[in-house]
Design a protein around this motif. Structure first.
Motif, PDB file in Angstrom:
ATOM      1  N   TYR A  70      22.858 -10.323  -3.814  1.00  0.00           N
ATOM      2  CA  TYR A  70      22.283  -8.990  -3.934  1.00  0.00           C
ATOM      3  C   TYR A  70      20.979  -8.904  -3.131  1.00  0.00           C
ATOM      4  CZ  TYR A  70      25.651  -7.803  -7.544  1.00  0.00           C
ATOM      5  OH  TYR A  70      26.822  -7.540  -8.223  1.00  0.00           O
ATOM      6  N   HIS A  71      20.807  -7.760  -2.505  1.00  0.00           N
ATOM      7  CA  HIS A  71      19.623  -7.516  -1.674  1.00  0.00           C
ATOM      8  C   HIS A  71      18.810  -6.401  -2.328  1.00  0.00           C
ATOM      9  CE1 HIS A  71      21.520  -9.961   1.452  1.00  0.00           C
ATOM     10  NE2 HIS A  71      22.642  -9.324   1.159  1.00  0.00           N
ATOM     11  N   LYS A  72      17.752  -6.830  -3.030  1.00  0.00           N
ATOM     12  CA  LYS A  72      16.947  -5.885  -3.800  1.00  0.00           C
ATOM     13  C   LYS A  72      15.568  -5.635  -3.191  1.00  0.00           C
ATOM     14  CE  LYS A  72      19.075  -7.640  -8.061  1.00  0.00           C
ATOM     15  NZ  LYS A  72      18.842  -8.231  -9.396  1.00  0.00           N
ATOM     16  N   TYR A  73      15.291  -6.312  -2.074  1.00  0.00           N
ATOM     17  CA  TYR A  73      13.929  -6.307  -1.546  1.00  0.00           C
ATOM     18  C   TYR A  73      13.566  -5.020  -0.815  1.00  0.00           C
ATOM     19  CZ  TYR A  73      16.636  -7.307   2.568  1.00  0.00           C
ATOM     20  OH  TYR A  73      17.571  -7.217   3.551  1.00  0.00           O
ATOM     21  N   TYR A  74      14.579  -4.330  -0.222  1.00  0.00           N
ATOM     22  CA  TYR A  74      14.242  -3.325   0.795  1.00  0.00           C
ATOM     23  C   TYR A  74      13.470  -2.134   0.246  1.00  0.00           C
ATOM     24  CZ  TYR A  74      18.959  -2.052  -0.895  1.00  0.00           C
ATOM     25  OH  TYR A  74      20.057  -1.818  -1.675  1.00  0.00           O
ATOM     26  N   GLN A  75      13.609  -1.861  -1.074  1.00  0.00           N
ATOM     27  CA  GLN A  75      12.801  -0.774  -1.625  1.00  0.00           C
ATOM     28  C   GLN A  75      11.318  -1.122  -1.657  1.00  0.00           C
ATOM     29  OE1 GLN A  75      15.176  -2.516  -3.338  1.00  0.00           O
ATOM     30  NE2 GLN A  75      16.331  -1.189  -4.725  1.00  0.00           N
ATOM     31  N   TRP A  76      11.020  -2.429  -1.628  1.00  0.00           N
ATOM     32  CA  TRP A  76       9.654  -2.873  -1.889  1.00  0.00           C
ATOM     33  C   TRP A  76       8.932  -3.381  -0.652  1.00  0.00           C
ATOM     34  CZ3 TRP A  76       8.164  -1.518  -6.576  1.00  0.00           C
ATOM     35  CH2 TRP A  76       9.133  -1.355  -7.558  1.00  0.00           C
ATOM     36  N   VAL A  77       9.580  -3.404   0.502  1.00  0.00           N
ATOM     37  CA  VAL A  77       8.982  -4.025   1.686  1.00  0.00           C
ATOM     38  C   VAL A  77       7.633  -3.397   2.030  1.00  0.00           C
ATOM     39  CG1 VAL A  77       9.208  -4.309   4.185  1.00  0.00           C
ATOM     40  CG2 VAL A  77      11.117  -4.890   2.702  1.00  0.00           C
ATOM     41  N   CYS A  78       7.562  -2.073   2.072  1.00  0.00           N
ATOM     42  CA  CYS A  78       6.305  -1.417   2.466  1.00  0.00           C
ATOM     43  C   CYS A  78       5.189  -1.724   1.477  1.00  0.00           C
ATOM     44  CB  CYS A  78       6.502   0.089   2.610  1.00  0.00           C
ATOM     45  SG  CYS A  78       6.955   0.947   1.091  1.00  0.00           S
ATOM     46  N   TYR A 128       4.826 -18.735   0.618  1.00  0.00           N
ATOM     47  CA  TYR A 128       5.745 -18.995  -0.501  1.00  0.00           C
ATOM     48  C   TYR A 128       6.029 -17.732  -1.303  1.00  0.00           C
ATOM     49  CZ  TYR A 128       5.534 -23.947   0.464  1.00  0.00           C
ATOM     50  OH  TYR A 128       5.655 -25.168   1.086  1.00  0.00           O
ATOM     51  N   PHE A 129       5.089 -16.790  -1.312  1.00  0.00           N
ATOM     52  CA  PHE A 129       5.350 -15.508  -1.972  1.00  0.00           C
ATOM     53  C   PHE A 129       6.447 -14.734  -1.244  1.00  0.00           C
ATOM     54  CE2 PHE A 129       4.361 -10.911  -1.914  1.00  0.00           C
ATOM     55  CZ  PHE A 129       4.669 -10.612  -3.234  1.00  0.00           C
ATOM     56  N   VAL A 130       6.368 -14.677   0.084  1.00  0.00           N
ATOM     57  CA  VAL A 130       7.406 -13.997   0.857  1.00  0.00           C
ATOM     58  C   VAL A 130       8.740 -14.730   0.719  1.00  0.00           C
ATOM     59  CG1 VAL A 130       8.092 -13.217   3.167  1.00  0.00           C
ATOM     60  CG2 VAL A 130       5.708 -13.092   2.481  1.00  0.00           C
ATOM     61  N   ASP A 131       8.683 -16.050   0.634  1.00  0.00           N
ATOM     62  CA  ASP A 131       9.907 -16.825   0.427  1.00  0.00           C
ATOM     63  C   ASP A 131      10.582 -16.430  -0.882  1.00  0.00           C
ATOM     64  OD1 ASP A 131      11.693 -18.959   1.263  1.00  0.00           O
ATOM     65  OD2 ASP A 131      10.887 -20.108  -0.419  1.00  0.00           O
ATOM     66  N   TYR A 132       9.795 -16.291  -1.939  1.00  0.00           N
ATOM     67  CA  TYR A 132      10.339 -15.840  -3.229  1.00  0.00           C
ATOM     68  C   TYR A 132      10.856 -14.409  -3.132  1.00  0.00           C
ATOM     69  CZ  TYR A 132      10.265 -14.050  -8.014  1.00  0.00           C
ATOM     70  OH  TYR A 132      10.604 -13.443  -9.194  1.00  0.00           O
ATOM     71  N   PHE A 133      10.110 -13.556  -2.456  1.00  0.00           N
ATOM     72  CA  PHE A 133      10.477 -12.145  -2.319  1.00  0.00           C
ATOM     73  C   PHE A 133      11.815 -11.980  -1.598  1.00  0.00           C
ATOM     74  CE2 PHE A 133       9.927  -8.222   0.374  1.00  0.00           C
ATOM     75  CZ  PHE A 133      10.167  -7.310  -0.638  1.00  0.00           C
ATOM     76  N   LEU A 134      12.086 -12.823  -0.603  1.00  0.00           N
ATOM     77  CA  LEU A 134      13.316 -12.721   0.186  1.00  0.00           C
ATOM     78  C   LEU A 134      14.401 -13.678  -0.290  1.00  0.00           C
ATOM     79  CD1 LEU A 134      11.848 -12.374   3.798  1.00  0.00           C
ATOM     80  CD2 LEU A 134      12.635 -10.565   2.264  1.00  0.00           C
ATOM     81  N   GLY A 135      14.307 -14.081  -1.548  1.00  0.00           N
ATOM     82  CA  GLY A 135      15.367 -14.916  -2.100  1.00  0.00           C
ATOM     83  C   GLY A 135      15.357 -16.331  -1.558  1.00  0.00           C
TER      84      GLY A 135
END
Length: 358
Positions: free
Chosen positions: A104-112, A195-202
């Motif tokens: 599942y790709h849930k990140y795109y709503q939160w990128v900005c 590591y935060f971005v790593d968690y954010f992008l699965g």
């Protein structure tokens, strides 16, 4: 495009008084500008269009778009390899059952929002240092950063600065330590951001840039695009509703994500940028440890900053000063006009030797 990036041009203004160094500015100025610009870019629909467009029969397109944007979409990792248009319609897309693995790709709503939050975090050490510094360096410079100063004014301001420095000798250590803490915070922050971005992008970010680099060197028929894996352009979305007889009907739709064309490039750039910033910040900490531990290094750096002054005067000052005094002198050298700084160093050396400067 200028409308998008014009709002960050205020961040490009140079400070009248320099209170840090280039590595520090790499965090709070360059990185903050990059992250805010990217945050604005992913919200600019005039360049990207709708962030999601879904195709399904039996459900209005606007309803499907909204539902899939809110509830996320998914791809099938087992369908990433294969010939597009022959084995699979798109990478990660194909028939599936409930037993198939779904990503599942849930990140795109939160990128900005995430990009903007990261920009704020990169600015925090700068905010702390400005708060702790409280305009001290600006007051000490006394407008001696201008090459044209009336002789009487220059003499009186130099005398004030020398008097201040002599009376406050060995009392600047806390001032310097606070700056060193902020330098350490910069390094810790960029590591945590990775590591935060790593968690954010699965957990795909730490190897994302290296996989993209390796992908370009592989044979086209055997390679799996890591950008399609992390930022798929076409995904699936399942919608359920009641049918005419009251039974639950399942609608399996395809969703196109134009925004991922931008997202994949943004995060490739950020992967390399964060690595570069982390390495340079780590080297800056090594340099700082060397400065704190070695009086010879401090003498050499002060000589380089006061290159117009007499080397013997610089050595006298370096012997009398502690690390905090040396740090203040280095910042003064960055801000004062070189000829005036040379005269100040000479006057200060005479005072420290018990002589009265002219």
């Amino acid at each position: 495009m200028f409308d998008v990036f014009g709002s960050v041009k205020g961040l490009l203004k140079l400070d009248q008084v320099n209170i840090d160094n280039n590595i520090f500015r790499l965090h709070y100025k360059a990185t903050v500008i990059i992250l805010i610009a990217f945050s604005l870019l992913v919200t600019a629909r005039q360049y990207i269009g709708d962030p999601i467009d879904c195709i399904v029969e039996g459900v209005p397109s606007n309803v499907m778009d909204t539902y899939c944007w809110i509830h996320s979409t998914f791809t099938l990792p087992d369908r990433l390899n294969g010939r597009v248009g022959i084995d699979v319609p798109h990478p990660g897309i194909g028939p599936h059952t409930e037993k198939d693995e779904k990503k599942y790709h849930k990140y795109y709503q939160w990128v900005c929002f995430v990009l903007f939050f990261q920009a704020l975090m990169f600015y925090v050490p700068r905010y702390l240092w400005k708060t702790w510094e409280s305009g001290k360096m600006k007051m000490l410079v006394l407008n001696l950063n201008c090459p044209i100063v009336a002789e009487d004014t220059k003499k009186s301001r130099k005398r004030l600065l020398v008097d201040y420095f002599v009376s406050n000798l060995r009392s600047h250590n806390f001032y310097a330590v606070r700056f060193f803490i902020c330098e350490l915070l910069n390094f810790v922050n960029v590591i945590l951001q990775i590591y935060f971005v790593d968690y954010f992008l699965g957990y795909e970010f730490t190897r994302y840039g290296s996989e993209v680099w390796r992908f370009t060197e592989e044979e086209p028929e055997r390679r799996i695009d890591p950008m399609a894996k992390v930022f798929p352009k076409v995904t699936k979305c399942t919608f359920h509703k009641y049918g005419a007889s009251g039974t639950v009907q399942r609608f399996d739709g395809l969703c196109v994500l134009p925004l991922n064309i931008v997202n994949e490039k943004i995060y490739v750039f950020l992967w390399f940028w964060f690595i570069i910033v982390a390495i340079m910040s780590g080297l800056a900490l090594v340099y700082r440890i060397g400065v704190v531990c070695s009086g010879g290094v401090r003498r050499h750096l002060l000589r380089a900053q006061a290159r117009l002054a007499n080397a013997a005067d610089v050595d006298v000052i370096n012997e009398k000063c502690m690390i905090g005094d040396w740090f203040v002198l280095l910042l003064l050298g960055k801000n004062m006009e070189p000829l005036i700084y040379k005269e100040f160093i000479g006057d200060l050396a005479e005072r420290l030797q018990g002589k009265t400067p002219v």
